[in-house]
Scaffold this motif. Structure first.
Motif, short mmCIF file in Angstrom:
data_model
loop_
_atom_site.label_atom_id
_atom_site.label_comp_id
_atom_site.label_asym_id
_atom_site.label_seq_id
_atom_site.Cartn_x
_atom_site.Cartn_y
_atom_site.Cartn_z
N ALA A 12 38.57 37.95 39.57
CA ALA A 12 37.62 38.80 40.30
C ALA A 12 36.57 39.31 39.31
N GLN A 75 47.05 36.48 49.70
CA GLN A 75 46.26 36.21 48.50
C GLN A 75 47.15 36.24 47.25
N THR A 101 43.45 43.91 39.73
CA THR A 101 43.22 43.22 41.01
C THR A 101 44.51 42.52 41.47
N ASN A 137 48.80 47.72 41.95
CA ASN A 137 48.68 46.63 40.97
C ASN A 137 48.80 47.14 39.53
N ARG A 211 34.92 49.55 48.42
CA ARG A 211 36.34 49.86 48.61
C ARG A 211 36.68 49.82 50.09
C1 UD1 Z 1 38.53 43.15 44.30
C2 UD1 Z 1 39.58 43.98 43.62
C3 UD1 Z 1 38.98 45.26 43.08
C4 UD1 Z 1 37.69 45.03 42.31
C5 UD1 Z 1 36.74 44.19 43.16
C6 UD1 Z 1 35.45 43.90 42.41
C7 UD1 Z 1 41.88 43.73 44.55
C8 UD1 Z 1 42.92 44.38 45.37
N1 UD1 Z 1 40.67 44.34 44.53
O1 UD1 Z 1 38.20 43.76 45.52
O2 UD1 Z 1 39.93 45.87 42.23
O3 UD1 Z 1 37.07 46.27 42.01
O4 UD1 Z 1 37.39 42.98 43.49
O5 UD1 Z 1 34.55 43.19 43.18
O6 UD1 Z 1 42.13 42.73 43.95
N2 UD1 Z 1 34.63 37.74 49.46
C9 UD1 Z 1 33.61 36.82 49.57
N3 UD1 Z 1 33.22 36.18 48.46
C10 UD1 Z 1 33.78 36.38 47.25
C11 UD1 Z 1 34.83 37.31 47.16
C12 UD1 Z 1 35.24 37.99 48.28
O7 UD1 Z 1 33.06 36.59 50.65
O8 UD1 Z 1 33.38 35.77 46.25
C13 UD1 Z 1 35.03 38.51 50.64
C14 UD1 Z 1 36.29 38.04 51.28
O9 UD1 Z 1 35.98 37.72 52.60
C15 UD1 Z 1 37.25 39.24 51.26
C16 UD1 Z 1 36.43 40.38 50.78
O10 UD1 Z 1 35.20 39.86 50.27
O11 UD1 Z 1 37.75 39.51 52.53
C17 UD1 Z 1 37.11 41.15 49.71
O12 UD1 Z 1 37.56 40.33 48.66
P1 UD1 Z 1 38.90 40.66 47.81
O13 UD1 Z 1 39.27 39.46 47.06
O14 UD1 Z 1 39.86 41.37 48.66
O15 UD1 Z 1 38.47 41.66 46.75
P2 UD1 Z 1 37.47 42.88 46.64
O16 UD1 Z 1 37.41 43.75 47.81
O17 UD1 Z 1 36.22 42.30 46.09
#
Ligand code: UD1
Length: 373
Positions: A12, A75, A101, A137, A211
């Motif tokens: 991430a 995930q 993460t 985490n 968040r």
């Molecule tokens: C994650 C981390 C958080 C960090 C953040 C930085 C966890 C629990 N959280 O949250 O600690 O501060 O990253 O950005 O691991 N998505 C896209 N494209 C991407 C990535 C994500 O479209 O490249 C969308 C997905 O649909 C997903 C949502 O964004 O549903 C959230 O992605 P997720 O991987 O849950 O992490 P973050 O909310 O970004």
């Protein structure tokens, strides 16, 4: 293969940034280490992933697990399954995981269950808020690790309080190293980056919000949008919209991009671009962990839309203020942004995040440990 095998697992956005200076140290000064980088695929949009490898000149990952999005269980499980295979192929002597993460926890659990020692970069952070997935985490990863690299004295105390004294190494924060490394490039490019957004230095508020506690509840998200529109009536707003926020805005039928002069919504930016925008902002409104700290280091007043922070050091001297009700955003942002002395006062505060040599310490400790096993 001769040498000692080290596996670093990232996935991430903030993990790429935290790891870059450690990777550089390892490659430059620790030639006995064979480093393999695993990308979990948790972040996969080019502007959440590829751009950081490019800007921070990181080597391409040896494996990409393409875990993608999903529920926390789905995930985390996808990363664990993929990683078990990569570990079996590479047989690392040590697995290193940065941050908090789902990728961090999945990697720590997988390695620990395969009896591979784990080292945690940015260990010991606690917000005390177990409704945050990151807090779960953090705690679990620290307890799986034989080496906990603590970025601050507060983190050291937190680890001690949980009986983890033997694993603690007080190193400082690698994000200070990362920031230092790109500062010349930020300086060289900041004027043209500001010009892209039609922004004048110190005349806008930078916003990042992603968040779940802020953006998943659509009623709250609407309130936040309303507050940002109020702020934009007096001060330009530049909002870097995270993919999670983008998808929630889409549910509300609202666009995630807009180049309206006073309220700009745009896609996530690279590291250099984000730092240039932050350095020149009048104030930051965020719910990010890392950006609270970067604001402090760049002397930018910060308002954090959360009721807790894992970086309590940033609260000293009102450099950072916590706020929970979106209705209070405009008045607090105006108070902070229009305070002429706050930036200078923050500049005079002691920096508790280290001297910019955390990565060198971590790389050395990693080599010593990897060679021992
Ligand atoms: C994650 C981390 C958080 C960090 C953040 C930085 C966890 C629990 N959280 O949250 O600690 O501060 O990253 O950005 O691991 N998505 C896209 N494209 C991407 C990535 C994500 O479209 O490249 C969308 C997905 O649909 C997903 C949502 O964004 O549903 C959230 O992605 P997720 O991987 O849950 O992490 P973050 O909310 O970004």
């Amino acid at each position: 293969m001769t040498g000692h095998n080290l596996m670093l697992v990232v996935g991430a956005r903030p993990q790429f940034i935290k790891s870059a200076p450690v990777i550089e140290e390892l490659l430059r000064r620790h030639k006995r280490i064979n480093l393999s980088i695993v990308h979990s695929g948790q972040h996969y949009d080019p502007d959440m992933s590829t751009i950081f490898f490019h800007e921070l000149r990181m080597p391409k990952p040896s494996f990409n697990l393409h875990a993608g999005s999903g529920s926390h269980a789905a995930q985390t499980a996808a990363i664990m399954k993929g990683l078990e295979r990569s570990i079996s192929t590479t047989k690392p002597d040590l697995v290193v995981v940065p941050g908090d993460t789902n990728t961090t926890l999945a990697a720590a659990l997988t390695a620990a269950k395969l009896q591979i020692p784990v080292a945690h970069i940015e260990a010991g952070l606690r917000s005390g808020d177990f409704t945050m997935p990151e807090e779960i985490n953090r705690v679990l990863t620290d307890h799986c690790s034989i080496l906990n690299f603590a970025p601050t004295r507060t983190a050291v105390r937190n680890l001690r309080a949980e009986g983890l004294s033997g694993s603690i190494r007080f190193t400082g924060d690698t994000m200070v190293d990362a920031l230092k490394a790109v500062t010349p490039e930020v300086k060289a490019r900041e004027r043209s980056i500001l010009a892209q957004f039609g922004a004048q230095a110190f005349a806008y508020v930078l916003v990042t919000l992603h968040r779940p506690s802020n953006v998943d509840d659509l009623h709250r998200l609407k309130e936040i949008q309303h507050a940002l529109r109020k702020v934009a009536m007096r001060l330009k707003v530049i909002f870097l919209v995270h993919p999670r926020t983008r998808s929630r805005l889409a549910k509300l039928g609202r666009p995630a991009t807009s180049m309206k002069e006073s309220l700009i919504l745009t896609q996530p930016q690279g590291y250099i671009e984000t730092l240039a925008l932050l350095k020149n902002a009048r104030c930051l409104l965020t719910d990010s962990g890392g950006m609270q700290k970067e604001a402090f280091l760049l002397h930018v007043p910060c308002v954090t839309l959360r009721n807790t922070t894992e970086w309590p050091e940033t609260l000293v001297g009102n450099a950072n203020r916590l706020i929970t009700n979106p209705k209070n955003i405009p008045s607090l942002v105006f108070r902070v942004a229009l305070n002429e002395n706050l930036r200078d006062r923050i500049g005079k505060l002691k920096n508790p995040f280290g001297d910019g040599h955390a990565s060198a310490r971590i790389a050395k400790l990693i080599e010593d440990t990897t060679v021992m096993h």
